[in-house]
Scaffold this motif. Structure first.
Motif, PDB file in Angstrom:
ATOM      1  N   ASN A 186       0.819  -1.216   0.000  1.00 18.24           N
ATOM      2  CA  ASN A 186       0.000   0.000   0.000  1.00 18.24           C
ATOM      3  C   ASN A 186       0.852   1.266   0.000  1.00 18.24           C
ATOM      4  O   ASN A 186       1.992   1.260   0.450  1.00 18.24           O
ATOM      5  CB  ASN A 186      -0.904   0.019   1.235  1.00 18.24           C
ATOM      6  N   ASP A 187       0.274   2.358  -0.491  1.00 17.89           N
ATOM      7  CA  ASP A 187       0.890   3.664  -0.282  1.00 17.89           C
ATOM      8  C   ASP A 187      -0.056   4.577   0.489  1.00 17.89           C
ATOM      9  O   ASP A 187       0.221   5.754   0.689  1.00 17.89           O
ATOM     10  CB  ASP A 187       1.337   4.319  -1.592  1.00 17.89           C
ATOM     11  N   THR A 188      -1.179   4.027   0.940  1.00 20.38           N
ATOM     12  CA  THR A 188      -2.071   4.727   1.865  1.00 20.38           C
ATOM     13  C   THR A 188      -2.592   3.718   2.888  1.00 20.38           C
ATOM     14  O   THR A 188      -2.808   2.550   2.559  1.00 20.38           O
ATOM     15  CB  THR A 188      -3.289   5.364   1.156  1.00 20.38           C
ATOM     16  N   PRO A 199       0.275   9.657   2.699  1.00 16.51           N
ATOM     17  CA  PRO A 199       1.386  10.541   2.322  1.00 16.51           C
ATOM     18  C   PRO A 199       1.233  11.187   0.952  1.00 16.51           C
ATOM     19  O   PRO A 199       1.851  12.220   0.682  1.00 16.51           O
ATOM     20  CB  PRO A 199       2.604   9.611   2.364  1.00 16.51           C
ATOM     21  N   PHE A 200       0.417  10.577   0.076  1.00 15.89           N
ATOM     22  CA  PHE A 200       0.165  11.170  -1.245  1.00 15.89           C
ATOM     23  C   PHE A 200      -1.310  11.533  -1.390  1.00 15.89           C
ATOM     24  O   PHE A 200      -1.845  11.553  -2.490  1.00 15.89           O
ATOM     25  CB  PHE A 200       0.590  10.205  -2.355  1.00 15.89           C
ATOM     26  N   SER A 201      -1.948  11.808  -0.240  1.00 16.63           N
ATOM     27  CA  SER A 201      -3.378  12.050  -0.194  1.00 16.63           C
ATOM     28  C   SER A 201      -4.108  10.759  -0.575  1.00 16.63           C
ATOM     29  O   SER A 201      -3.511   9.694  -0.628  1.00 16.63           O
ATOM     30  CB  SER A 201      -3.787  13.220  -1.091  1.00 16.63           C
ATOM     31  N   ALA A 202      -5.391  10.851  -0.837  1.00 14.14           N
ATOM     32  CA  ALA A 202      -6.186   9.660  -1.168  1.00 14.14           C
ATOM     33  C   ALA A 202      -7.499  10.113  -1.776  1.00 14.14           C
ATOM     34  O   ALA A 202      -7.824  11.300  -1.775  1.00 14.14           O
ATOM     35  CB  ALA A 202      -6.437   8.814   0.086  1.00 14.14           C
ATOM     36  N   GLY A 203      -8.237   9.164  -2.311  1.00 10.80           N
ATOM     37  CA  GLY A 203      -9.529   9.485  -2.896  1.00 10.80           C
ATOM     38  C   GLY A 203      -9.405  10.223  -4.216  1.00 10.80           C
ATOM     39  O   GLY A 203      -8.409  10.089  -4.937  1.00 10.80           O
ATOM     40  N   ALA A 204     -10.390  11.037  -4.517  1.00 10.69           N
ATOM     41  CA  ALA A 204     -10.427  11.728  -5.810  1.00 10.69           C
ATOM     42  C   ALA A 204      -9.276  12.705  -5.987  1.00 10.69           C
ATOM     43  O   ALA A 204      -8.879  13.018  -7.105  1.00 10.69           O
ATOM     44  CB  ALA A 204     -11.758  12.465  -5.954  1.00 10.69           C
TER      45      ALA A 204
END
Length: 270
Positions: free
Chosen positions: A185-187, A195-200
């Motif tokens: 995973n990255d989230t 760390p790279f935000s998430a979702g839309a």
């Protein structure tokens, strides 16, 4: 490296492009307190335009949609300066690995694998971003009304302070390095690690940046042993902040076939 990745090999030595962009960024930090330097902005767009008109195969801009109406100069400028965070995370990851011999050995073994994927090194990089997030504050806007003890209206701006979740004292690994939590995973949204935000609104480079950063780390590990000269880090209680400009690393040539780091033939500290 960012210039070559984004624009291609012929941009390798174009330090003028980066200097012009840095000048614009420094001025932009003043926001509305300083007027736009339109002359320098045009200069940057012209410098960048020569690469956009002749896109090099294998570069990021070489994958741009043809004949689009997007503001490509602005988009590519964002790509170039957004790599700053990747460089910061690389230095912090190297500092962490230098303090953890077992993790260091595992990352070195991974470099020897002919497969390009670097899952363990990537997890170490994500740990550096968890421990010291390069984006400590995430700004969002509610898309629906939330009802509880009080009602928060749709459209309300929300500030998410990442370290509040990353260093939650109820986490056993809150203040130490624990690459195993990431897996593929990255989230990890259930514990607030994005760390790279998430979702839309997830960062479109959430795969690209860890890959390039992992390759950069691997390139160093394949050539040198690295000693952390400063600052001194306590591995079981890592500090809440780490100034990447304070990190000093000594690179020492690896002996062929040697298992443990050795200090002979040292490169100058970086």
């Amino acid at each position: 490296m960012p210039r070559r990745t984004v624009l291609g090999d012929r941009a390798r030595n174009d330090v003028t492009l980066t200097k012009t962009l840095n000048d614009l960024r420094s001025r932009a930090n003043w926001a509305f307190a300083a007027s736009i330097d339109r002359c320098k902005l045009r200069q940057f767009q012209q410098q960048l335009g020569q690469y956009l008109r002749q896109q090099e195969e294998g570069s990021l801009i070489g994958r741009l949609p043809k004949g689009s109406d997007f503001d490509l100069e602005s988009q590519v400028a964002q790509w170039l300066f957004a790599f700053d965070a990747a460089g910061i995370a690389v230095f912090r990851t190297l500092a962490l690995l230098a303090c953890h011999p077992s993790y260091w050995a595992k990352a070195v073994d991974e470099v020897k694998d002919p497969e390009l994927d670097r899952p363990f090194t990537r997890s170490c990089l994500l740990e550096a971003l968890r421990l010291w997030p390069t984006t400590p504050v995430i700004l969002r806007e509610l898309t629906e009304e939330i009802k509880g003890d009080r009602t928060v209206a749709r459209g309300t701006g929300v500030i998410i302070f990442a370290p509040f979740f990353h260093r939650d004292p109820e986490l056993a690994y809150a203040n130490r390095m624990e690459p195993s939590i990431w897996g593929p995973n990255d989230t990890l949204p259930t514990v607030g690690f994005v760390p790279f935000s998430a979702g839309a609104a997830i960062c479109p480079a959430h795969n690209l940046v860890p890959a390039i950063a992992s390759f950069a780390i691997g390139a160093l590990l394949s050539e040198a042993d690295i000693t952390l000269l400063q600052p001194s880090l306590t591995v079981d209680n890592l500090p809440g902040t780490l100034n990447h400009f304070d990190i000093r690393l000594r690179l020492s040539r690896q002996r062929v076939g040697a298992g443990a780091p050795h200090a002979a033939a040292a490169f100058p500290p970086h």
